[in-house]
Scaffold this motif. Structure first.
Motif, mmCIF file in Angstrom:
data_model
loop_
_atom_site.group_PDB
_atom_site.id
_atom_site.type_symbol
_atom_site.label_atom_id
_atom_site.label_comp_id
_atom_site.label_asym_id
_atom_site.label_seq_id
_atom_site.Cartn_x
_atom_site.Cartn_y
_atom_site.Cartn_z
ATOM 1 N N ILE A 54 9.075 2.464 4.353
ATOM 2 C CA ILE A 54 10.064 2.490 3.285
ATOM 3 C C ILE A 54 11.476 2.344 3.839
ATOM 4 O O ILE A 54 11.745 2.732 4.972
ATOM 5 N N GLN A 55 12.333 1.791 3.025
ATOM 6 C CA GLN A 55 13.751 1.746 3.341
ATOM 7 C C GLN A 55 14.447 2.823 2.517
ATOM 8 O O GLN A 55 14.206 2.940 1.312
ATOM 9 N N VAL A 56 15.267 3.605 3.188
ATOM 10 C CA VAL A 56 15.977 4.709 2.544
ATOM 11 C C VAL A 56 17.379 4.816 3.121
ATOM 12 O O VAL A 56 17.686 4.236 4.165
ATOM 13 N N GLY A 57 18.231 5.581 2.474
ATOM 14 C CA GLY A 57 19.527 5.946 3.018
ATOM 15 C C GLY A 57 20.654 4.993 2.682
ATOM 16 O O GLY A 57 20.440 3.857 2.294
ATOM 17 N N HIS A 58 21.842 5.515 2.828
ATOM 18 C CA HIS A 58 23.058 4.792 2.495
ATOM 19 C C HIS A 58 24.160 5.246 3.449
ATOM 20 O O HIS A 58 24.010 6.219 4.191
ATOM 21 N N ARG A 122 10.459 4.932 -5.102
ATOM 22 C CA ARG A 122 9.994 3.747 -4.394
ATOM 23 C C ARG A 122 8.673 3.255 -4.963
ATOM 24 O O ARG A 122 7.784 4.039 -5.284
ATOM 25 N N SER A 123 8.570 1.930 -5.073
ATOM 26 C CA SER A 123 7.311 1.256 -5.405
ATOM 27 C C SER A 123 6.872 0.524 -4.148
ATOM 28 O O SER A 123 7.610 -0.320 -3.636
ATOM 29 N N LEU A 124 5.700 0.859 -3.653
ATOM 30 C CA LEU A 124 5.194 0.309 -2.403
ATOM 31 C C LEU A 124 4.032 -0.638 -2.689
ATOM 32 O O LEU A 124 3.017 -0.229 -3.256
ATOM 33 N N ASP A 130 -9.342 -5.135 -6.566
ATOM 34 C CA ASP A 130 -10.638 -5.830 -6.586
ATOM 35 C C ASP A 130 -10.690 -6.978 -7.586
ATOM 36 O O ASP A 130 -11.518 -7.868 -7.464
ATOM 37 N N THR A 131 -9.813 -6.973 -8.582
ATOM 38 C CA THR A 131 -9.818 -8.025 -9.601
ATOM 39 C C THR A 131 -8.794 -9.120 -9.309
ATOM 40 O O THR A 131 -8.607 -10.019 -10.117
ATOM 41 N N GLY A 132 -8.097 -9.010 -8.166
ATOM 42 C CA GLY A 132 -7.120 -10.025 -7.796
ATOM 43 C C GLY A 132 -5.724 -9.794 -8.338
ATOM 44 O O GLY A 132 -4.861 -10.658 -8.250
ATOM 45 N N LEU A 133 -5.478 -8.615 -8.890
ATOM 46 C CA LEU A 133 -4.148 -8.283 -9.413
ATOM 47 C C LEU A 133 -3.378 -7.457 -8.384
ATOM 48 O O LEU A 133 -3.987 -6.710 -7.612
ATOM 49 N N PRO A 134 -2.045 -7.562 -8.373
ATOM 50 C CA PRO A 134 -1.265 -6.767 -7.424
ATOM 51 C C PRO A 134 -1.385 -5.276 -7.729
ATOM 52 O O PRO A 134 -1.605 -4.887 -8.869
ATOM 53 N N ARG A 135 -1.247 -4.464 -6.689
ATOM 54 C CA ARG A 135 -1.345 -3.017 -6.847
ATOM 55 C C ARG A 135 -0.160 -2.373 -6.135
ATOM 56 O O ARG A 135 0.158 -2.728 -5.005
ATOM 57 N N TRP A 136 0.479 -1.439 -6.811
ATOM 58 C CA TRP A 136 1.651 -0.750 -6.295
ATOM 59 C C TRP A 136 1.410 0.755 -6.287
ATOM 60 O O TRP A 136 0.860 1.318 -7.233
ATOM 61 N N LEU A 137 1.845 1.411 -5.219
ATOM 62 C CA LEU A 137 1.851 2.864 -5.122
ATOM 63 C C LEU A 137 3.280 3.296 -5.426
ATOM 64 O O LEU A 137 4.217 2.897 -4.732
ATOM 65 N N ASN A 138 3.464 4.074 -6.474
ATOM 66 C CA ASN A 138 4.796 4.464 -6.951
ATOM 67 C C ASN A 138 5.048 5.943 -6.676
ATOM 68 O O ASN A 138 4.250 6.795 -7.067
ATOM 69 N N ILE A 139 6.176 6.210 -6.008
ATOM 70 C CA ILE A 139 6.566 7.585 -5.703
ATOM 71 C C ILE A 139 7.903 7.848 -6.390
ATOM 72 O O ILE A 139 8.901 7.209 -6.064
ATOM 73 N N PRO A 140 7.936 8.760 -7.377
ATOM 74 C CA PRO A 140 9.207 9.057 -8.054
ATOM 75 C C PRO A 140 10.175 9.784 -7.116
ATOM 76 O O PRO A 140 9.754 10.419 -6.147
ATOM 77 N N GLN A 163 2.325 -3.446 -11.468
ATOM 78 C CA GLN A 163 3.639 -4.066 -11.294
ATOM 79 C C GLN A 163 4.573 -3.054 -10.624
ATOM 80 O O GLN A 163 4.320 -1.874 -10.634
ATOM 81 N N GLN A 164 5.634 -3.580 -10.041
ATOM 82 C CA GLN A 164 6.627 -2.740 -9.397
ATOM 83 C C GLN A 164 7.374 -1.957 -10.470
ATOM 84 O O GLN A 164 7.928 -2.534 -11.397
ATOM 85 N N VAL A 165 7.392 -0.632 -10.371
ATOM 86 C CA VAL A 165 8.030 0.226 -11.360
ATOM 87 C C VAL A 165 9.473 0.543 -10.965
ATOM 88 O O VAL A 165 10.367 0.514 -11.808
ATOM 89 N N TYR A 166 9.714 0.823 -9.684
ATOM 90 C CA TYR A 166 11.056 1.184 -9.215
ATOM 91 C C TYR A 166 11.702 0.007 -8.498
ATOM 92 O O TYR A 166 11.020 -0.800 -7.870
ATOM 93 N N LYS A 167 13.032 -0.070 -8.552
ATOM 94 C CA LYS A 167 13.762 -1.190 -7.952
ATOM 95 C C LYS A 167 13.980 -1.048 -6.458
ATOM 96 O O LYS A 167 14.455 -1.970 -5.808
ATOM 97 N N ASN A 168 13.660 0.102 -5.891
ATOM 98 C CA ASN A 168 13.788 0.346 -4.441
ATOM 99 C C ASN A 168 15.215 0.147 -3.939
ATOM 100 O O ASN A 168 15.452 -0.496 -2.927
ATOM 101 N N GLN A 169 16.165 0.721 -4.667
ATOM 102 C CA GLN A 169 17.577 0.597 -4.267
ATOM 103 C C GLN A 169 18.129 1.911 -3.784
ATOM 104 O O GLN A 169 17.716 2.929 -4.091
#
Length: 169
Positions: A54-58, A122-124, A130-140, A163-169
């Motif tokens: 993950i990318q974090v920090g500012h 973060r959305s990872l 298994d069905t060929g769709l993207p999978r995301w692990l989302n951590i609030p 789908q990606q839930v968080y923008k990871n900013q």
């Protein structure tokens, strides 16, 4: 006979190029390549293991503080919102209920040496299901403290999506 072998070799080369082209398109279509979770093993007694990056920090410049330490709000490098630092951890993901999970680090030296971690939302990307769709692990977003016994961090409210839930900013 030689023409047959040459023809077969050309067909296989074209097929190889097409399959490489497809896999490159999948990677570029998922967006954020710096925030990922790669499946290590599933079905473990302690949960499904992922290697997350993950990318974090500012920058501290202009940050009035994002962590409360002993009654004072301070800036902590490589924690919270932003993408200044890249860090990684092995996490064990365990089902809690319905589509809610916890993710617990597996090494006390992962993420930070501090007794706390200010996790941004973060959305990872984990790959295709298994069905060929993207999978995301989302951590609030959450502020987590180390467990006093294990010295590990546990993130709650973790969930999967297509789908990606968080923008990871």
């Amino acid at each position: 006979m030689r023409k047959l072998y040459l023809g077969m070799a050309m067909i296989m080369a074209v097929m190889g190029l097409i399959s490489c082209e497809k896999s490159q398109n999948v990677i570029s279509n998922v967006g954020d390549e710096m925030n990922r979770a790669e499946l290590i093993s599933s079905g473990q007694k302690s949960g499904t293991l992922y290697s997350m990056s993950i990318q974090v920090g500012h920058s501290a410049a202009g940050c009035p503080g994002c962590v409360n330490v002993e009654g004072h709000t301070v800036h902590v490098d490589c924690q919270g919102a932003g993408n200044l630092c890249t860090t990684s951890a092995i996490v064990s993901v365990q089902l809690v209920s319905a589509n809610l999970y916890t993710a617990t680090t597996q090494d006390s030296t992962d993420l930070t040496s501090e007794p706390y971690f200010n996790m941004p939302a973060r959305s990872l990307y984990t790959g295709m299901d298994d069905t060929g769709l993207p999978r995301w692990l989302n951590i609030p977003a959450q502020f987590v403290l180390r467990d006093s016994t294990t010295r590990l961090f546990t993130f709650t409210g973790v969930f999967f999506s297509q789908q990606q839930v968080y923008k990871n900013q």
